[in-house]
Design a protein around this motif. Structure first.
Motif, short mmCIF file in Angstrom:
data_model
loop_
_atom_site.label_atom_id
_atom_site.label_comp_id
_atom_site.label_asym_id
_atom_site.label_seq_id
_atom_site.Cartn_x
_atom_site.Cartn_y
_atom_site.Cartn_z
N SER A 87 31.36 42.29 38.28
CA SER A 87 30.95 42.19 36.28
C SER A 87 32.06 41.58 35.74
O SER A 87 31.58 40.97 34.75
CB SER A 87 29.77 42.83 36.28
OG SER A 87 30.51 44.32 36.04
N GLN A 88 33.22 42.16 35.88
CA GLN A 88 34.09 41.80 35.11
C GLN A 88 34.77 40.34 34.59
O GLN A 88 35.65 40.09 34.39
CB GLN A 88 34.97 42.91 34.94
CG GLN A 88 34.19 44.45 34.43
CD GLN A 88 34.00 44.19 33.19
OE1 GLN A 88 35.07 44.21 32.37
NE2 GLN A 88 33.06 44.81 33.28
N GLU A 89 34.05 40.12 35.79
CA GLU A 89 34.73 38.25 36.47
C GLU A 89 36.21 38.63 37.69
O GLU A 89 37.04 37.91 36.68
CB GLU A 89 34.58 37.10 35.43
CG GLU A 89 33.25 37.54 35.25
CD GLU A 89 33.16 35.92 33.35
OE1 GLU A 89 34.54 35.65 33.84
OE2 GLU A 89 32.31 36.39 33.35
N ALA A 90 36.13 39.75 37.88
CA ALA A 90 37.63 40.07 38.63
C ALA A 90 37.18 38.96 39.75
O ALA A 90 36.04 39.18 40.56
CB ALA A 90 38.11 41.23 38.81
N THR A 91 38.59 38.88 40.48
CA THR A 91 38.21 38.55 41.98
C THR A 91 38.72 39.26 42.92
O THR A 91 38.65 38.89 43.96
CB THR A 91 39.29 36.76 42.19
OG1 THR A 91 39.99 37.30 41.85
CG2 THR A 91 37.80 35.95 41.24
#
Length: 222
Positions: A87-91
Motif C-alpha cells: 500500500s506504500q507503493e514499495a516494491t
C-alpha cells in the motif's frame, strides 16, 4: 527502488536498514509487528512497541500491526504487514534475517505471492565478524534480555562496546550459544546508529527473572 524495512528495533533490522540506504534504495517506511506472545516464532517480542522512538530519530514513518504471536497463525499477520508494504507503493522489503530458515522461508513465500522482492543482507553472514562490525560501524545497542547459560549477564542494560563484544564471543565459543543471538539467547535495542539524527537515552533497571534469565526493564526513553 522503493523498500520498506521489517523493523524490530534490534541490531539486525537496524543494520539491514543501514545496508539498504547505503545501497541506494529509497526506504519508504518501517514496519513493526508486535506479537502478544513472548514465544513468537516469527517476531521479536522485547520492546518492539518502542520502535516509535527509533522511527522518530530516523525520520521515517512507522507502520505497526499487532500479531497473535501464535505459530502459523501469526503468518496471517505477516501477510497483513506485507500488504501494508504494498500500500506504500514499495516494491520490496529488507529484513534482518540471520539464520532462521523458518522466518526467512515464510517471509520469502508470502512476499513472492504479493509480488514483493526480499533483501536479507545478513543472511548466513559470519556472526563473529558481524558482531565486531556493528561496533566498528557506529551501532550502539543495549542488551535488553539474556537467557543463555554462560552469557555475561552483567552486560544486560549496558551499551555494548568492543571489549564487551569480545567477552560475548569468547563466552559463546566456550558455552555454545549463538554469538549473534539468533537462537533467542539475547535481545537488543539500538540507541544510536549512523542513520540516527541523535542518540536515544534509555533509563531502566536490570532484573533477574531466573537462574539464567535477565531482563532490562526500560522505564523511560528520551
Amino acid at each position: 527502488m522503493k523498500l520498506c524495512s521489517l523493523f524490530s528495533g534490534g541490531k539486525d533490522s537496524t543494520f539491514a536498514l543501514h545496508w539498504a540506504v547505503l545501497k541506494g534504495f529509497e526506504v519508504e517506511c518501517l514496519v513493526t509487528i508486535i506479537p502478544r506472545r513472548k514465544d513468537s516464532w516469527m517476531f521479536q517480542y522485547n520492546n518492539v512497541e518502542l520502535t516509535r522512538y527509533q522511527a522518530e530519530v530516523l525520520g521515517l514513518p512507522l507502520l505497526s500491526i499487532n500479531s497473535s504471536g501464535e505459530k502459523d497463525v501469526e503468518l496471517t499477520d505477516l501477510r497483513k504487514a506485507l500488504e501494508m508494504v504494498k500500500s506504500q507503493e514499495a516494491t520490496g522489503i529488507v529484513t534482518g534475517a540471520l539464520l532462521s530458515d523458518y522466518q526467512r522461508m515464510n517471509i520469502n513465500i508470502l512476499s513472492s505471492e504479493l509480488g514483493l522482492k526480499v533483501y536479507s543482507p545478513l543472511w548466513r553472514k559470519d556472526q563473529e565478524r558481524y558482531m565486531r562490525e556493528l561496533v566498528e560501524y557506529g551501532f550502539e545497542f543495549i542488551i535488553t534480555s539474556a537467557t543463555a547459560y554462560g552469557f555475561p549477564f552483567d552486560l544486560v542494560g549496558k551499551v555494548i562496546n568492543r571489549e564487551d563484544v569480545e567477552r560475548i564471543l569468547e563466552r559463546a565459543r566456550k558455552f555454545g550459544f549463538n554469538p549473534a543471538f539468533e537462537g533467542g539467547e539475547a535481545e537488543t535495542f539500538v540507541v544510536n546508529a549512523p542513520l540516527f539524527k541523535r542518540k536515544l537515552i534509555v533509563e531502566g533497571k536490570p532484573v533477574k527473572l531466573g537462574e539464567f534469565e535477565w531482563e532490562y526493564q526500560i522505564e523511560r526513553i528520551h
